[in-house]
Design a protein around this motif. Structure first.
Motif, short mmCIF file in Angstrom:
data_model
loop_
_atom_site.label_atom_id
_atom_site.label_comp_id
_atom_site.label_asym_id
_atom_site.label_seq_id
_atom_site.Cartn_x
_atom_site.Cartn_y
_atom_site.Cartn_z
N GLY A 370 0.80 -1.21 0.00
CA GLY A 370 0.00 0.00 0.00
C GLY A 370 0.84 1.27 0.00
N VAL A 371 1.97 1.24 -0.70
CA VAL A 371 2.90 2.38 -0.74
C VAL A 371 2.87 3.00 -2.13
N ASP A 372 2.83 4.32 -2.18
CA ASP A 372 2.87 5.05 -3.44
C ASP A 372 4.32 5.35 -3.77
N ARG A 373 4.80 4.82 -4.89
CA ARG A 373 6.22 5.01 -5.27
C ARG A 373 6.58 6.47 -5.40
N LYS A 374 5.64 7.29 -5.81
CA LYS A 374 5.93 8.71 -6.03
C LYS A 374 6.26 9.44 -4.73
N THR A 375 5.90 8.86 -3.59
CA THR A 375 6.18 9.51 -2.31
C THR A 375 7.50 9.04 -1.70
N ILE A 376 8.20 8.13 -2.39
CA ILE A 376 9.42 7.54 -1.87
C ILE A 376 10.64 8.08 -2.63
N TYR A 377 11.77 8.18 -1.96
CA TYR A 377 13.03 8.53 -2.63
C TYR A 377 13.82 7.24 -2.82
N LEU A 378 14.16 6.93 -4.07
CA LEU A 378 14.86 5.70 -4.43
C LEU A 378 16.27 6.00 -4.87
N THR A 379 17.24 5.26 -4.37
CA THR A 379 18.63 5.44 -4.77
C THR A 379 19.39 4.13 -4.59
N ASN A 380 20.69 4.16 -4.87
CA ASN A 380 21.54 2.98 -4.71
C ASN A 380 22.79 3.35 -3.92
N ALA A 381 23.36 2.36 -3.26
CA ALA A 381 24.59 2.59 -2.51
C ALA A 381 25.76 2.87 -3.44
N VAL A 382 25.79 2.22 -4.61
CA VAL A 382 26.83 2.41 -5.63
C VAL A 382 26.16 2.99 -6.87
N LYS A 383 26.77 4.01 -7.45
CA LYS A 383 26.08 4.77 -8.51
C LYS A 383 26.45 4.34 -9.93
N HIS A 384 27.46 3.51 -10.10
CA HIS A 384 27.84 3.05 -11.43
C HIS A 384 27.60 1.54 -11.52
N PHE A 385 27.24 1.09 -12.70
CA PHE A 385 26.95 -0.31 -12.96
C PHE A 385 28.25 -1.11 -13.03
N LYS A 386 28.41 -2.07 -12.14
CA LYS A 386 29.56 -2.98 -12.18
C LYS A 386 29.10 -4.28 -12.82
N TRP A 387 29.82 -4.71 -13.85
CA TRP A 387 29.36 -5.86 -14.61
C TRP A 387 30.54 -6.65 -15.15
N GLU A 388 30.23 -7.85 -15.64
CA GLU A 388 31.20 -8.68 -16.32
C GLU A 388 30.55 -9.26 -17.57
N PRO A 389 31.32 -9.43 -18.66
CA PRO A 389 30.72 -9.93 -19.91
C PRO A 389 30.38 -11.41 -19.81
N ARG A 390 29.26 -11.77 -20.36
CA ARG A 390 28.85 -13.17 -20.44
C ARG A 390 28.20 -13.36 -21.80
N GLY A 391 29.04 -13.74 -22.80
CA GLY A 391 28.55 -13.78 -24.17
C GLY A 391 28.29 -12.36 -24.65
N LYS A 392 27.06 -12.10 -25.06
CA LYS A 392 26.68 -10.77 -25.53
C LYS A 392 25.98 -9.96 -24.44
N ARG A 393 25.94 -10.50 -23.22
CA ARG A 393 25.22 -9.83 -22.14
C ARG A 393 26.20 -9.23 -21.15
N ARG A 394 25.71 -8.22 -20.42
CA ARG A 394 26.47 -7.63 -19.31
C ARG A 394 25.79 -8.08 -18.02
N LEU A 395 26.47 -8.92 -17.27
CA LEU A 395 25.88 -9.47 -16.05
C LEU A 395 26.38 -8.72 -14.82
N HIS A 396 25.46 -8.50 -13.88
CA HIS A 396 25.75 -7.81 -12.63
C HIS A 396 26.88 -8.48 -11.88
N LYS A 397 27.76 -7.66 -11.29
CA LYS A 397 28.84 -8.15 -10.42
C LYS A 397 28.79 -7.35 -9.13
N THR A 398 28.82 -8.02 -7.99
CA THR A 398 28.67 -7.35 -6.70
C THR A 398 29.84 -6.42 -6.41
#
Length: 499
Positions: A370-398
């Motif tokens: 019962g939460v309205d997303r528009k009333t929430i502030y959303l962010t991330n602890a890390v601001k750049h995407f860290k990834w590793e290649p897997r074929g033609k895809r970019r997979l998330h890396k912690t």
């Protein structure tokens, strides 16, 4: 063509083949009128002679005095009336006349002969001759389309005079006159020339001129603006998303050699295959200017060297491999802030948090709680995407702890600006960043609110964890933990306001 028994021989020996559809049409009319069957007509090319040099008034000559020749020993049919064929067939014959084949004139005459003698199925693809005719027309129209698409004009300097724009092309069929009409409408009154190995056309802004070969090849073309175009092409070439087979299917290989970018594409593709795709962008784009701030010396850095904008951040190496930094989004002074781990592949491309599959699952959690997303502030602890290649895809890396610590600078700025009363940490990375401690674990804080710097912190699973759980029962339980955590966050907010 060889003289028939009842048709006087053309002077000067065997005449040459027709020079284009108009001449073939006149010769074909004369042959039809004289009753010469296809197997008796010789459309070959030889030196000397004139296709229309028959004696005026000779038997079999048409109203232009043309007397095409045929073999002396070949039988001839009785002379017939002038041919009447439908417009659609005439258009097909005219298009097929551009198809380069040694026997094209003889073949077109055979089609015409059969039609005028009642064999109308010659126009059908089910007929052998009809199938070939349709194939020739299709190939010619495809070549016209390719010339429209892949001709590249180079601009000449003004002091060089006309033509102002010049292009080189190597067509497989004789479609230059038709293509010229397309570019007359497209280029307006600007002068241009299209050169091919066989012929050239020049447009002076008012009249189209036809000429023989005027250039030896594309090496004769110079364009001062081409270097700028190649610089731009290199800058937008993303090796992380290159697909050489798809590029070749979109643009056949025979066209690449005459395209300006064709000279650099092989090296760019090779670099991608040899490892450039791992960083997502070439160095000239990825390594943007900015000061690198060592974490250990952060306190000693002058204030002027601290990055003022997120997209200028060089506090760790992740910026080199991401498309862009992804900051927070939502209500600027929301009492609840939700902190995730890092942007994913779709967030990295869009520049917004939680727009991919994890964001969609989070929306379901909001709906259940019962939460309205528009009333929430959303962010991330890390601001750049860290990834590793897997074929033609970019997979998330912690992210590792030093990357979490480096990016905490931006999370602190967000906390100071938003000033939330309740923080929801989604996953271990968010919890480590908020607690400023790399040894904390998710299981120790899951669903257990704690006070940190005057704020309530509630820990729940990250949406990506719920998506990865293979067992449906475990997936449902993890989803329920998220929903209950969101409800608890709202309960803590109500408690804080009451206090």
């Amino acid at each position: 063509m060889k003289p028939a028994a009842d048709v006087p021989a053309a002077t000067g020996g065997q005449p040459p083949a027709p020079d284009g559809f108009a001449e073939w049409r006149m010769a074909a009319r004369a042959l039809l009128k004289a009753g010469v069957p296809p197997e008796a007509a010789d459309w070959g090319r030889a030196d000397g002679g004139d296709l229309f040099s028959g004696a005026p008034g000779a038997a079999g000559a048409d109203d232009h005095g043309a007397a095409p020749s045929s073999s002396p020993s070949s039988p001839t049919a009785p002379p017939g009336p002038a041919a009447r064929i439908p417009r659609a067939l005439m258009d097909m014959l005219q298009s097929a006349a551009c198809f380069r084949a040694p026997d094209r004139w003889a073949f077109l005459y055979r089609v015409l002969w059969r039609w005028t003698h009642g064999e109308h199925d010659v126009q059908s693809p089910a007929d052998p001759d009809g199938a070939r005719l349709h194939g020739m027309v299709k190939a010619v129209r495809r070549e016209e389309h390719d010339m429209h698409a892949y001709i590249r004009f180079r601009e000449r300097p003004p002091e060089a005079g006309d033509p102002r724009f010049v292009a080189w092309f190597e067509p497989r069929h004789d479609v230059l006159p038709q293509v010229a009409e397309h570019f007359i409408a497209r280029m307006g009154k600007r002068s241009w020339m299209i050169a091919t190995p066989e012929a050239s056309v020049l447009w002076d802004g008012a009249t189209l001129h036809h000429a023989g070969p005027l250039m030896a090849g594309p090496a004769a073309l110079e364009d001062q603006g081409e270097a700028l175009w190649l610089t731009y092409y290199r800058s937008i070439f993303n090796p992380a998303r290159v697909n050489a087979q798809l590029m070749q299917s979109h643009i056949p290989s025979r066209f690449w050699k005459n395209l300006p970018e064709g000279a650099i594409v092989p090296s760019l593709v090779s670099q991608a295959e040899l490892g450039a795709r791992k960083i997502g962008q070439v160095a000239t784009v990825g390594r943007r200017g900015g000061a690198t701030i060592p974490i250990s010396a952060e306190a000693a850095q002058p204030e002027r060297e601290q990055p003022s904008r997120l997209d200028e951040c060089r506090r760790c190496e992740l910026w080199q491999y991401a498309t862009q930094a992804v900051g927070g989004e939502g209500e600027a002074h929301s009492p609840i802030m939700i902190v995730g781990e890092q942007p994913g592949d779709q967030e990295d491309l869009a520049g917004k948090p939680f727009v991919g599959p994890a964001g969609q699952l989070l929306d379901r959690v909001f709906a259940q709680a019962g939460v309205d997303r528009k009333t929430i502030y959303l962010t991330n602890a890390v601001k750049h995407f860290k990834w590793e290649p897997r074929g033609k895809r970019r997979l998330h890396k912690t992210p590792v702890q030093r990357e979490i610590e480096a990016c905490h600078y931006w999370l602190e700025k967000e906390l100071a600006e938003v000033r939330p009363k309740v923080i929801v940490a989604m996953g271990a990375t968010a919890l480590k960043s908020i607690m400023r401690k790399g040894t904390v674990t998710l299981k120790d804080f899951l669903g257990k609110p704690v006070r940190v710097d005057g704020c309530w912190v509630i820990t729940i699973y990250h949406p990506s964890y719920v998506l990865r759980v293979p067992d449906e029962a475990a997936k449902h339980e993890a989803f329920s933990v998220m929903v209950e955590g969101m409800k608890l966050a709202h309960g803590l907010l109500a408690q804080s306001e009451a206090d």
